[in-house]
Scaffold this motif. Structure first.
Motif, PDB file in Angstrom:
ATOM      1  N   ASP A  63       0.824  -1.206   0.000  1.00  0.00           N
ATOM      2  CA  ASP A  63       0.000   0.000   0.000  1.00  0.00           C
ATOM      3  C   ASP A  63       0.863   1.263   0.000  1.00  0.00           C
ATOM      4  OD1 ASP A  63      -2.147  -1.708   0.151  1.00  0.00           O
ATOM      5  OD2 ASP A  63      -2.857  -1.005   2.105  1.00  0.00           O
ATOM      6  N   CYS A  64       2.040   1.176   0.627  1.00  0.00           N
ATOM      7  CA  CYS A  64       2.917   2.356   0.708  1.00  0.00           C
ATOM      8  C   CYS A  64       3.285   2.869  -0.673  1.00  0.00           C
ATOM      9  CB  CYS A  64       4.181   2.019   1.489  1.00  0.00           C
ATOM     10  SG  CYS A  64       3.911   1.644   3.238  1.00  0.00           S
ATOM     11  N   ASP A  65       3.407   1.962  -1.637  1.00  0.00           N
ATOM     12  CA  ASP A  65       3.772   2.381  -2.989  1.00  0.00           C
ATOM     13  C   ASP A  65       2.699   3.294  -3.581  1.00  0.00           C
ATOM     14  OD1 ASP A  65       5.957   0.722  -2.677  1.00  0.00           O
ATOM     15  OD2 ASP A  65       5.108  -0.926  -3.856  1.00  0.00           O
ATOM     16  N   MET A  66       1.427   2.945  -3.353  1.00  0.00           N
ATOM     17  CA  MET A  66       0.344   3.753  -3.898  1.00  0.00           C
ATOM     18  C   MET A  66       0.190   5.065  -3.128  1.00  0.00           C
ATOM     19  SD  MET A  66      -2.543   0.907  -5.013  1.00  0.00           S
ATOM     20  CE  MET A  66      -3.459   2.112  -5.993  1.00  0.00           C
ATOM     21  N   TRP A  67       0.368   5.029  -1.812  1.00  0.00           N
ATOM     22  CA  TRP A  67       0.293   6.273  -1.042  1.00  0.00           C
ATOM     23  C   TRP A  67       1.415   7.225  -1.446  1.00  0.00           C
ATOM     24  CZ3 TRP A  67      -4.030   7.500   1.042  1.00  0.00           C
ATOM     25  CH2 TRP A  67      -4.853   6.555   1.654  1.00  0.00           C
ATOM     26  N   ARG A  68       2.609   6.688  -1.685  1.00  0.00           N
ATOM     27  CA  ARG A  68       3.725   7.527  -2.140  1.00  0.00           C
ATOM     28  C   ARG A  68       3.391   8.119  -3.510  1.00  0.00           C
ATOM     29  NH1 ARG A  68       9.479   8.131  -1.883  1.00  0.00           N
ATOM     30  NH2 ARG A  68       9.947   9.725  -3.442  1.00  0.00           N
ATOM     31  N   GLU A  69       2.798   7.322  -4.377  1.00  0.00           N
ATOM     32  CA  GLU A  69       2.404   7.788  -5.705  1.00  0.00           C
ATOM     33  C   GLU A  69       1.371   8.915  -5.597  1.00  0.00           C
ATOM     34  OE1 GLU A  69       1.875   4.883  -9.228  1.00  0.00           O
ATOM     35  OE2 GLU A  69      -0.153   5.225  -8.466  1.00  0.00           O
ATOM     36  N   ALA A  70       0.388   8.733  -4.708  1.00  0.00           N
ATOM     37  CA  ALA A  70      -0.638   9.759  -4.520  1.00  0.00           C
ATOM     38  C   ALA A  70      -0.036  11.035  -3.953  1.00  0.00           C
ATOM     39  CB  ALA A  70      -1.740   9.228  -3.593  1.00  0.00           C
ATOM     40  N   ALA A  71       0.911  10.908  -3.019  1.00  0.00           N
ATOM     41  CA  ALA A  71       1.564  12.084  -2.440  1.00  0.00           C
ATOM     42  C   ALA A  71       2.386  12.829  -3.483  1.00  0.00           C
ATOM     43  CB  ALA A  71       2.454  11.662  -1.266  1.00  0.00           C
ATOM     44  N   ASP A  72       3.124  12.089  -4.301  1.00  0.00           N
ATOM     45  CA  ASP A  72       3.933  12.719  -5.345  1.00  0.00           C
ATOM     46  C   ASP A  72       3.060  13.518  -6.309  1.00  0.00           C
ATOM     47  OD1 ASP A  72       6.366  11.853  -4.414  1.00  0.00           O
ATOM     48  OD2 ASP A  72       6.502  10.118  -5.739  1.00  0.00           O
ATOM     49  N   ALA A  73       1.891  12.966  -6.648  1.00  0.00           N
ATOM     50  CA  ALA A  73       0.995  13.657  -7.582  1.00  0.00           C
ATOM     51  C   ALA A  73       0.342  14.877  -6.937  1.00  0.00           C
ATOM     52  CB  ALA A  73      -0.069  12.686  -8.089  1.00  0.00           C
ATOM     53  N   LYS A  74      -0.069  14.749  -5.667  1.00  0.00           N
ATOM     54  CA  LYS A  74      -0.821  15.828  -5.011  1.00  0.00           C
ATOM     55  C   LYS A  74       0.052  17.024  -4.669  1.00  0.00           C
ATOM     56  CE  LYS A  74      -3.955  16.661  -1.067  1.00  0.00           C
ATOM     57  NZ  LYS A  74      -5.119  17.096  -1.864  1.00  0.00           N
ATOM     58  N   TRP A  75       1.264  16.778  -4.187  1.00  0.00           N
ATOM     59  CA  TRP A  75       2.077  17.874  -3.662  1.00  0.00           C
ATOM     60  C   TRP A  75       3.352  18.175  -4.448  1.00  0.00           C
ATOM     61  CZ3 TRP A  75       0.373  14.352   0.408  1.00  0.00           C
ATOM     62  CH2 TRP A  75      -0.742  14.850   1.106  1.00  0.00           C
ATOM     63  N   PHE A  76       3.784  17.243  -5.281  1.00  0.00           N
ATOM     64  CA  PHE A  76       5.074  17.421  -5.935  1.00  0.00           C
ATOM     65  C   PHE A  76       4.992  17.406  -7.463  1.00  0.00           C
ATOM     66  CE2 PHE A  76       5.782  15.562  -1.727  1.00  0.00           C
ATOM     67  CZ  PHE A  76       6.622  16.517  -1.170  1.00  0.00           C
ATOM     68  N   GLY A  77       3.766  17.401  -8.014  1.00  0.00           N
ATOM     69  CA  GLY A  77       3.582  17.520  -9.455  1.00  0.00           C
ATOM     70  C   GLY A  77       4.106  16.359 -10.258  1.00  0.00           C
ATOM     71  N   TRP A 130       4.483  13.435   4.893  1.00  0.00           N
ATOM     72  CA  TRP A 130       4.544  14.456   5.945  1.00  0.00           C
ATOM     73  C   TRP A 130       5.001  15.795   5.369  1.00  0.00           C
ATOM     74  CZ3 TRP A 130       2.832  13.293  10.801  1.00  0.00           C
ATOM     75  CH2 TRP A 130       3.030  14.252  11.788  1.00  0.00           C
ATOM     76  N   GLU A 131       6.045  15.739   4.559  1.00  0.00           N
ATOM     77  CA  GLU A 131       6.574  16.953   3.935  1.00  0.00           C
ATOM     78  C   GLU A 131       5.540  17.611   3.029  1.00  0.00           C
ATOM     79  OE1 GLU A 131      10.232  18.256   0.914  1.00  0.00           O
ATOM     80  OE2 GLU A 131       9.877  16.143   1.395  1.00  0.00           O
ATOM     81  N   GLY A 132       4.860  16.812   2.219  1.00  0.00           N
ATOM     82  CA  GLY A 132       3.877  17.364   1.300  1.00  0.00           C
ATOM     83  C   GLY A 132       2.682  17.961   2.012  1.00  0.00           C
ATOM     84  N   PHE A 133       2.144  17.240   2.977  1.00  0.00           N
ATOM     85  CA  PHE A 133       0.942  17.697   3.657  1.00  0.00           C
ATOM     86  C   PHE A 133       1.190  18.973   4.452  1.00  0.00           C
ATOM     87  CE2 PHE A 133      -1.846  17.910   7.348  1.00  0.00           C
ATOM     88  CZ  PHE A 133      -3.100  17.830   6.751  1.00  0.00           C
ATOM     89  N   PHE A 134       2.266  19.012   5.221  1.00  0.00           N
ATOM     90  CA  PHE A 134       2.511  20.162   6.095  1.00  0.00           C
ATOM     91  C   PHE A 134       3.273  21.279   5.402  1.00  0.00           C
ATOM     92  CE2 PHE A 134       1.762  16.839   9.308  1.00  0.00           C
ATOM     93  CZ  PHE A 134       0.813  17.486  10.073  1.00  0.00           C
ATOM     94  N   TYR A 172       9.693  15.712   8.792  1.00  0.00           N
ATOM     95  CA  TYR A 172       9.676  15.205  10.166  1.00  0.00           C
ATOM     96  C   TYR A 172       8.910  16.243  11.003  1.00  0.00           C
ATOM     97  CZ  TYR A 172      13.505  18.580  10.331  1.00  0.00           C
ATOM     98  OH  TYR A 172      14.249  19.719  10.199  1.00  0.00           O
ATOM     99  N   PRO A 173       8.448  15.876  12.193  1.00  0.00           N
ATOM    100  CA  PRO A 173       7.690  16.833  12.995  1.00  0.00           C
ATOM    101  C   PRO A 173       8.470  18.108  13.304  1.00  0.00           C
ATOM    102  CG  PRO A 173       7.323  14.623  13.806  1.00  0.00           C
ATOM    103  CD  PRO A 173       8.411  14.521  12.772  1.00  0.00           C
ATOM    104  N   GLU A 174       7.828  19.236  13.061  1.00  0.00           N
ATOM    105  CA  GLU A 174       8.393  20.557  13.326  1.00  0.00           C
ATOM    106  C   GLU A 174       7.242  21.438  13.788  1.00  0.00           C
ATOM    107  OE1 GLU A 174       9.402  24.544  13.083  1.00  0.00           O
ATOM    108  OE2 GLU A 174       8.037  23.710  11.587  1.00  0.00           O
ATOM    109  N   GLU A 175       7.387  22.045  14.947  1.00  0.00           N
ATOM    110  CA  GLU A 175       6.243  22.623  15.654  1.00  0.00           C
ATOM    111  C   GLU A 175       5.481  23.669  14.851  1.00  0.00           C
ATOM    112  OE1 GLU A 175       5.093  24.291  20.103  1.00  0.00           O
ATOM    113  OE2 GLU A 175       7.193  24.037  19.525  1.00  0.00           O
ATOM    114  N   LYS A 176       6.145  24.647  14.307  1.00  0.00           N
ATOM    115  CA  LYS A 176       5.448  25.764  13.660  1.00  0.00           C
ATOM    116  C   LYS A 176       4.634  25.303  12.460  1.00  0.00           C
ATOM    117  CE  LYS A 176       6.169  30.349  11.651  1.00  0.00           C
ATOM    118  NZ  LYS A 176       7.164  31.405  11.324  1.00  0.00           N
ATOM    119  N   THR A 177       5.264  24.575  11.535  1.00  0.00           N
ATOM    120  CA  THR A 177       4.543  24.157  10.330  1.00  0.00           C
ATOM    121  C   THR A 177       3.482  23.111  10.640  1.00  0.00           C
ATOM    122  OG1 THR A 177       6.257  22.501   9.824  1.00  0.00           O
ATOM    123  CG2 THR A 177       6.478  24.667   8.795  1.00  0.00           C
ATOM    124  N   ASN A 178       3.754  22.238  11.614  1.00  0.00           N
ATOM    125  CA  ASN A 178       2.786  21.193  11.918  1.00  0.00           C
ATOM    126  C   ASN A 178       1.541  21.748  12.590  1.00  0.00           C
ATOM    127  OD1 ASN A 178       5.068  18.401  12.651  1.00  0.00           O
ATOM    128  ND2 ASN A 178       4.662  19.518  10.770  1.00  0.00           N
TER     129      ASN A 178
END
Length: 275
Positions: A61-75, A165-169, A174-180
């Motif tokens: 499943d991770c392969d498809m989630w990575r694919e969806a993240a790449d399309a949504k946030w990284f073009g 995490w990077e794409g969404f926030f 990785y967790p970082e207070e201000k952006t998260n």
């Protein structure tokens, strides 16, 4: 809680069809009681509840989630729509936690008939919990080391989770207070703007059964509302992930050329401690 994974049960969901209706989208950010919600929905009779633990149990499943993240946030690639979500989540009536919550707006658009539950938590307490659990995973260099020599399970997971995490926030992987915290507030505001009031329940896990069951039109169970997945359990799960991955490396080392020193170091830290 995560009890390890068995490659013999892993399946590729590409090309799959939806087999059950999507009934509830729980926009549950990690560390807002999402595993308690999984247990609660199962007790209410919902079959197929998707959570990050599902990725541990079926790493493909991770392969498809990575694919969806790449399309949504990284073009990169085609954004996921109803067809792709049906492939990945077609066996589920309920979704919660990351990765699904990161794509809540897409899932709400794909399944307009589904009810939506937005799980709430004080943002300071939320980030403190995130940093102590998810942050510990993402900062764990033994975990990163093992992910480089164990591609089937940890390699897939560590290739997906930080990217998401990077794409969404819109900040570090990785967790970082201000952006998260900003992303936490932005998500809540987005869901309130997208979902009609009659389809949305804003809910805190500590409230118990009554409001949740009324919203879902389900009878209230006699037993107490479940409480699972505290910080200690997350650390136990991470140690189990490390030892499972290390065992796979050792097994494969007998068949292919894997530097024995790397294997030894990885095993030592996996068994002794997790930073």
């Amino acid at each position: 809680m995560f009890n390890g994974n068995n490659p013999e049960t892993w399946v590729s969901r590409r090309g799959a069809k939806r087999t059950v209706p999507m009934e509830v989208i729980v926009v549950g950010m990690p560390r807002t009681g999402t595993l308690s919600m999984v247990t609660a929905f199962e007790k209410l009779g919902y079959e197929g509840v998707y959570h990050m633990i599902s990725c541990f149990e079926n790493p493909y499943d991770c392969d498809m989630w990575r694919e969806a993240a790449d399309a949504k946030w990284f073009g990169k690639g085609k954004p996921y729509g109803r067809e792709e979500w049906d492939q990945l989540l077609g066996h589920c009536k309920v979704v919660t936690d990351f990765p699904p919550a990161a794509f809540a707006d897409d899932l709400i658009a794909a399944y307009p008939e589904a009810k939506v539950v937005l799980t709430l938590r004080d943002e300071d307490a939320w980030f403190k919990s995130v940093d102590a659990t998810i942050g510990a995973q993402m900062r764990s260099w033994p975990l990163w080391m093992l992910s480089k020599v164990e591609p089937e399970f940890l390699g897939r997971f560590m290739g997906m989770a930080p990217r998401l995490w990077e794409g969404f926030f819109g900040g570090p992987a990785y967790p970082e207070e201000k952006t998260n915290k900003a992303g936490f507030r932005r998500q809540n505001e987005l869901i309130r703007s997208l979902v009609p009031a009659d389809r949305l329940l804003e809910y805190r896990v500590g409230e118990g059964w009554e409001r949740l069951c009324e919203f879902l039109e389900k009878p209230v169970p006699e037993e107490p509302f479940p409480r699972v997945n505290d910080t200690q359990n997350m650390h136990v799960a991470r140690r189990r992930m490390l030892t499972d991955a290390a065992a796979k490396v050792v097994s494969r080392a007998a068949k292919i050329s894997v530097p024995l020193m790397v294997v030894g170091v990885a095993l030592f830290f996996a068994r002794k401690r997790v930073v």
